[in-house]
Design an enzyme around this catalytic site. Sequence first.
Site, PDB file in Angstrom:
ATOM      1  N   ARG A 149      10.508  13.925  -4.076  1.00 41.74           N
ATOM      2  CA  ARG A 149      10.311  12.526  -4.431  1.00 41.74           C
ATOM      3  C   ARG A 149      11.474  11.721  -3.866  1.00 41.74           C
ATOM      4  O   ARG A 149      12.632  12.151  -3.923  1.00 41.74           O
ATOM      5  CB  ARG A 149      10.241  12.340  -5.952  1.00 41.74           C
ATOM      6  N   GLU A 200       9.939   3.982  -1.171  1.00 41.75           N
ATOM      7  CA  GLU A 200       8.543   4.111  -0.742  1.00 41.75           C
ATOM      8  C   GLU A 200       7.611   3.265  -1.610  1.00 41.75           C
ATOM      9  O   GLU A 200       7.762   3.253  -2.843  1.00 41.75           O
ATOM     10  CB  GLU A 200       8.172   5.593  -0.851  1.00 41.75           C
ATOM     11  N   HIS A 214       4.924  10.935   3.628  1.00 46.85           N
ATOM     12  CA  HIS A 214       4.544  11.531   2.347  1.00 46.85           C
ATOM     13  C   HIS A 214       3.208  12.274   2.461  1.00 46.85           C
ATOM     14  O   HIS A 214       2.272  12.029   1.698  1.00 46.85           O
ATOM     15  CB  HIS A 214       4.456  10.456   1.257  1.00 46.85           C
TER      16      HIS A 214
END
Length: 367
Positions: A206, A234, A251
Amino acid sequence: MKAVVDENIANLDTTFARHLDLRLLPGRQISASDLKDAEVLLVRSVTRVDEALLAGSRVRFVGTATIGTDHLDTRYLDAAGIAWASAPGSNADAAAQYTLGMIFLACRRLQRDLLALRVGVIGHGNVGRRLHTLLDALGIACVVRDPPLATRGILPAVSRETVLACDVVCLHVPLTHDGAWPTVGMVDADALACMPAGALLVNSARGGVIVESALQAALDEGKVHAALDVWPQEPAIAPALLEATTVASPHVAGYSLEGKARGTRMIYDAFLAWQGDRPAPESGATVERRPAEHLDLRSAGDPVADAVITATRVARDDERMRRAAPLDSTTFDALRRAHAPRHEFQRIAVKAPEPARETLCGLGFMR
């Protein structure tokens, strides 16, 4: 029964569409007004599910086709009596394999021999454990740190300084804000200072586990290199951070065809159980025994690295992401939707000279 569903969830026609009236929406755009008549909400990681989204709605079941649940306010869901389900481990093979592809590509660009390096793995859950297995199959020296597992006696206790002293450091932790070992911002200036000059930091966990300003400063100074699949802010990607990374992807580490199918199937089975039904015998996540792809590496200069980089499509993802810059949320999400479809190693047959072929089979490729 009506459901609001992230349009990027796979295999809906053979699962949820059999039971629900589906309304497909971009996950980042799902709002409270969309849920007025819905009893089921199916999301991926880009939808924040909390009281602000669900208060006053008829939603009684939430499913997220993802490993992580940091986008779900599970305390609120439990308190409100809303059933929820996630898909832990569904795309762990995909994410571990993609991480290995990122490492191989970064080492190639940095002109380093991965097999001669020492790799640190922070987090030994579904993904970290699988990456560790892949590294072991390659004979790469590996140091693992996972304080919760060490406390339970499952792994040896390893200090932060020891794992950060490795040539390559891979992050595989959930994003947590509290508890004994919160991970948000765990890679800060102090942590980066512990890494040796020229070390490679790899993040497919993450984005929030890294302090962006600290990483940017370390990259600008030439202290470290970075391979990032997830980003601190993000979907807003800082142009300077993208430019400074050695390998960049949008991602998509867990985005294998098999992983997506497993994720859908796991929350579908949970939905059926919530309804009091037995899971259907057929599974969209079943991995067939025949290969879905073939790689001929008999003339490759480095068959193992070439196979991993080619199979994961990481170089293609990196190229597309850089070409699309500057990136906003719309562009970033478009990159994720249009990522190059890929199979996991277990569905890819390889032809390669020995001993590379045995090594590739050890990584899970088919003969």
